[in-house]
Motif scaffolding. Structure first.
Motif, short mmCIF file in Angstrom:
data_model
loop_
_atom_site.label_atom_id
_atom_site.label_comp_id
_atom_site.label_asym_id
_atom_site.label_seq_id
_atom_site.Cartn_x
_atom_site.Cartn_y
_atom_site.Cartn_z
N LEU A 267 1.76 7.65 -5.65
CA LEU A 267 1.61 6.26 -5.22
C LEU A 267 0.15 5.81 -5.34
CD1 LEU A 267 4.02 6.00 -2.17
CD2 LEU A 267 4.46 5.67 -4.58
N GLN A 268 -0.76 6.73 -4.98
CA GLN A 268 -2.17 6.36 -5.09
C GLN A 268 -2.58 6.12 -6.54
OE1 GLN A 268 -3.93 9.43 -2.79
NE2 GLN A 268 -3.48 8.31 -0.91
N GLN B 164 0.85 -1.20 0.00
CA GLN B 164 0.00 0.00 0.00
C GLN B 164 0.88 1.25 0.00
OE1 GLN B 164 -3.35 0.13 0.01
NE2 GLN B 164 -3.40 -2.10 -0.20
N PRO B 165 0.38 2.35 -0.61
CA PRO B 165 1.16 3.58 -0.64
C PRO B 165 1.64 4.02 0.75
CG PRO B 165 -0.75 3.84 -2.04
CD PRO B 165 -0.85 2.48 -1.41
N ALA B 166 0.73 4.00 1.73
CA ALA B 166 1.09 4.46 3.07
C ALA B 166 2.21 3.60 3.65
CB ALA B 166 -0.13 4.43 3.98
N VAL B 167 2.12 2.30 3.38
CA VAL B 167 3.14 1.38 3.88
C VAL B 167 4.48 1.68 3.21
CG1 VAL B 167 3.85 -1.03 4.02
CG2 VAL B 167 1.48 -0.41 4.44
N ALA C 131 7.94 4.05 -4.65
CA ALA C 131 7.27 3.49 -5.84
C ALA C 131 7.84 2.10 -6.15
CB ALA C 131 7.46 4.42 -7.04
N ARG C 132 9.15 1.97 -5.98
CA ARG C 132 9.77 0.68 -6.25
C ARG C 132 9.24 -0.39 -5.28
NH1 ARG C 132 13.61 -2.96 -5.87
NH2 ARG C 132 13.83 -2.49 -3.67
N LEU C 133 9.08 0.02 -4.03
CA LEU C 133 8.56 -0.92 -3.03
C LEU C 133 7.19 -1.44 -3.42
CD1 LEU C 133 9.55 0.60 0.40
CD2 LEU C 133 10.24 -1.59 -0.54
N MET C 134 6.44 -0.58 -4.11
CA MET C 134 5.09 -1.01 -4.51
C MET C 134 5.12 -1.79 -5.81
SD MET C 134 2.96 2.34 -3.61
CE MET C 134 1.84 1.78 -4.82
N GLY C 135 6.27 -1.85 -6.45
CA GLY C 135 6.38 -2.66 -7.65
C GLY C 135 6.32 -1.85 -8.93
N ALA C 136 6.56 -0.56 -8.85
CA ALA C 136 6.58 0.25 -10.07
C ALA C 136 7.97 0.84 -10.24
CB ALA C 136 5.55 1.37 -9.98
N GLU C 137 8.39 0.94 -11.49
CA GLU C 137 9.70 1.52 -11.75
C GLU C 137 9.55 3.02 -11.94
OE1 GLU C 137 13.39 1.54 -14.88
OE2 GLU C 137 11.58 0.42 -15.40
N CYS C 138 10.49 3.80 -11.40
CA CYS C 138 10.43 5.24 -11.57
C CYS C 138 11.57 5.71 -12.45
CB CYS C 138 10.56 5.93 -10.22
SG CYS C 138 9.00 6.49 -9.57
N ILE C 139 11.26 6.62 -13.38
CA ILE C 139 12.29 7.22 -14.21
C ILE C 139 12.29 8.72 -13.90
CG2 ILE C 139 13.14 7.55 -16.56
CD1 ILE C 139 11.15 5.30 -17.37
N ARG D 114 -4.13 2.88 -8.37
CA ARG D 114 -5.41 2.99 -9.05
C ARG D 114 -5.32 2.54 -10.51
NH1 ARG D 114 -8.68 6.18 -11.74
NH2 ARG D 114 -7.05 7.67 -12.26
N THR D 115 -4.25 2.94 -11.18
CA THR D 115 -4.14 2.62 -12.61
C THR D 115 -3.32 1.37 -12.87
OG1 THR D 115 -2.20 4.03 -12.77
CG2 THR D 115 -4.30 5.06 -13.26
N GLU D 116 -2.82 0.76 -11.81
CA GLU D 116 -1.96 -0.43 -11.93
C GLU D 116 -0.82 -0.18 -12.89
OE1 GLU D 116 -4.19 -3.92 -12.76
OE2 GLU D 116 -4.81 -4.09 -10.69
N SER D 117 -0.19 0.97 -12.76
CA SER D 117 0.90 1.32 -13.67
C SER D 117 2.20 0.71 -13.18
CB SER D 117 1.06 2.83 -13.73
OG SER D 117 -0.12 3.40 -14.21
N SER D 118 3.03 0.32 -14.14
CA SER D 118 4.29 -0.28 -13.74
C SER D 118 5.47 0.67 -13.95
CB SER D 118 4.53 -1.59 -14.49
OG SER D 118 4.41 -1.38 -15.86
N VAL D 119 5.23 1.75 -14.68
CA VAL D 119 6.30 2.73 -14.86
C VAL D 119 5.77 4.12 -14.54
CG1 VAL D 119 8.01 3.69 -16.43
CG2 VAL D 119 7.32 1.34 -16.71
N ALA D 120 6.53 4.88 -13.76
CA ALA D 120 6.15 6.26 -13.47
C ALA D 120 7.32 7.16 -13.83
CB ALA D 120 5.82 6.42 -12.00
#
Lengths: 134, 287
Positions: free
Chosen positions: B193-194, A87-90, B229-237, B198-204
Motif C-alpha cells: 500500500l505504501q 491512506q494505507p493505514a486507513v 488496495a482497491r479502497l485506495m484506488g488501485a486494482e489488484c491482480i 509512493r509510485t501512484e500506481s493504479s495496478v498491483a
C-alpha cells in the motif's frame, strides 16, 4: 459548538461536487456532511461526487459506514461517488472493520478521480444515445 | 545441614579426583566434533564450572538454586550451554555436561560415607536433586537458545520476503515466496500500500507462484490486501495460480470471484497494460 466550523465545504465543479475532508471526522460532522451533500446533489442536479480523504488519518466504523452510505444515497439520486486518496493505514483499518465499500469507486488522487468521473459520465451519455437509437 | 556440610566437604577434599573423573566421563560421552570442541575446552569449561560450583555450595544452599549464591554458577552454565547449542550439539550431549558428574560423585559418596548405613542415602539424594536441577536448567537454557535462533531467523525472513517491484509506469508487482501467515501478510500489505501511494500506481500484481499452499486463511489474507488496495484506488491482480491451487481453492469454497486472477505473471502484466492503456508490439526484425 461553533456552527460555522461544523461544516465541511462542498464545492461545485461543473456537473460534479468536490468534497475535501481536511479535518478529523467526528460523528456530528459526518452527519452534517451527509445532509449537505444530498441537498446539494438535488439542488445542482450533480452527476458525480468526489470525496478526497487524503488528509484523513483515522477512521472508525461509523465514519467508514458513513462513506458507504453517502455513496448509496448519491447513487439513489443518480450521482456517482468516487473516494480518492485513502491512506494505507486507513485502508487497512477499513478492511479489518469489514467495510470494503463495495459500491464505491476509488482512485489514487483527485486528478485520477476526476478522470474516472468524466469517463463514467461520458459513458452514461453514450449509453443514453444508444438507448434512444434503439 | 549435616548432609550439606558433608557434601561441601567432599567437593573440596576430592576436587582433583572428581574433576579428573568428570572430564573423563564427559570425553567418553560427548563426541568431540571435529574442530568444534577440543579436549582443552572441555577441561577449561569443567574446571571453571567446578570452581564456581564450589563457591556456590559453600554458601550452604544445595536445594534452592534460584538464590543469589548460585547466580554466577548458573550464568556460567548458561554460557557453556549456549556455546555448545550453537555448535550444534544435541540436547542429550548438552545435558551430559552436568549428568556425567553423577557417576564419579556417587562412587565417591559411597566410598566416603559407606561405613554409615544412613548417611550415603541422604547424601546421594541431596546430590541427585542438585544435579538434576542443574541438568534441567541446562535443558531450559538449550531450548531458550534454540528459540532465540528461531526468532532471529523469522525476523530475517520477514525482512527478506517483501520486495515490491515496479514493472512499468503505474504497474507494481509483488512476487510472494513462502508460506503466508498473519504477520507476513500484514507486512506485505503495508509495504504494498505504501508503494502504491509512493509510485501512484493504479495496478498491483500479486504473484503467488512461490506460495506452496493456499488455504482459507491465506486466501482471506490475500482478499484483505486486494480490498485495501482497491479502497485506495488501485486494482489488484492475483497471478501465478497453479492448477493444483486453483483446484484446492475451489474445493475450499474460495473462488476469488470479484478479484481479477490470471494464471501467469505474463498474463497479469498483459492485463495491466490493457488497463493502463499501454500497447506493446514486437519490433520488426531487420533482414
Amino acid at each position: 459548538m461553533d456552527n460555522i466550523m461544523d461544516r465541511i465545504p462542498i464545492l461545485k465543479m461543473g456537473q460534479f461536487l468536490l468534497v475535501t475532508i481536511q479535518v478529523d471526522m467526528y460523528d456530528r460532522l459526518a452527519m452534517a456532511l451527509q445532509d449537505d451533500l444530498t441537498t446539494k446533489i438535488v439542488e445542482h442536479n450533480s452527476k458525480g461526487v468526489l470525496i478526497d480523504i487524503s488528509s484523513l488519518e483515522m477512521v472508525d466504523s461509523f465514519i467508514g459506514r458513513m462513506l458507504g452510505s453517502v455513496a448509496s444515497m448519491s447513487r439513489m439520486l443518480d450521482a456517482v461517488t468516487v473516494v480518492v486518496g485513502m491512506q494505507p493505514a486507513v485502508a487497512i483499518t477499513m478492511v479489518e472493520l469489514g467495510l470494503s465499500l463495495s459500491g464505491v469507486r476509488t482512485a489514487l488522487n483527485v486528478e485520477q478521480g476526476m478522470s474516472v468521473l468524466n469517463g463514467l459520465v461520458a459513458h452514461e451519455v453514450e449509453g443514453a444515445d444508444y438507448d434512444s437509437e434503439e | 545441614m549435616d548432609t550439606n556440610n558433608n557434601l561441601t566437604e567432599l567437593f573440596k577434599k576430592y576436587e582433583q579426583e572428581l574433576l579428573t573423573d568428570w572430564i573423563k566421563e564427559q570425553l567418553a560421552v560427548i563426541p568431540l566434533h571435529e574442530n568444534l570442541l577440543t579436549e582443552f575446552e572441555v577441561k577449561q569449561d569443567t574446571t571453571d564450572f567446578y570452581n564456581a560450583f564450589q563457591l556456590a555450595i559453600q554458601g550452604g544452599e544445595l536445594v534452592d538454586i534460584k538464590g543469589a549464591h548460585w547466580e554466577k554458577t548458573l550464568q556460567l552454565l548458561d554460557n557453556i550451554t549456549k556455546s555448545r547449542t550453537r555448535l550444534g550439539f544435541t540436547p542429550t550431549e548438552t545435558a551430559t555436561f552436568i549428568f556425567s558428574l553423577k557417576q564419579p560423585l556417587f562412587t565417591l559418596i559411597q566410598k566416603e560415607f559407606g561405613r554409615d548405613v544412613n548417611t550415603p542415602g541422604k547424601e546421594l539424594w541431596a546430590a541427585t536433586v542438585l544435579l538434576d536441577k542443574l541438568g534441567l536448567y541446562t535443558a531450559e537454557s538449550y531450548i531458550k537458545t534454540k528459540e532465540e535462533i528461531i526468532r532471529r531467523q523469522q525476523n530475517e525472513m520477514l525482512e527478506l520476503s517483501t520486495p515490491v517491484v515496479k514493472v512499468w509506469d503505474k504497474i507494481l508487482a509483488l512476487p510472494l515466496i513462502g508460506t503466508l501467515d498473519s504477520i507476513r501478510t500484514q507486512v506485505v500489505m503495508e509495504t504494498l500500500l505504501q508503494e502504491i501511494v509512493r509510485t501512484e500506481s493504479s495496478v498491483a500484481i500479486i504473484d503467488i507462484t512461490g506460495v506452496p499452499t493456499v488455504d482459507t486463511l491465506v486466501a482471506q489474507h490475500l482478499m484483505k490486501t486486494v480490498s485495501a488496495a482497491r479502497l485506495m484506488g488501485a486494482e489488484c491482480i492475483i497471478s501465478g495460480i497453479r492448477p493444483q491451487i486453483a483446484q484446492s481453492m475451489v474445493h475450499l469454497g474460495v473462488t476469488f470471484s470479484d478479484i481479477t486472477t490470471r494464471a501467469t505473471l505474463a498474463d497479469a502484466i498483459r492485463h495491466a497494460f490493457a488497463q493502463t492503456g499501454v500497447k506493446v508490439s514486437r519490433a520488426s526484425r531487420q533482414v
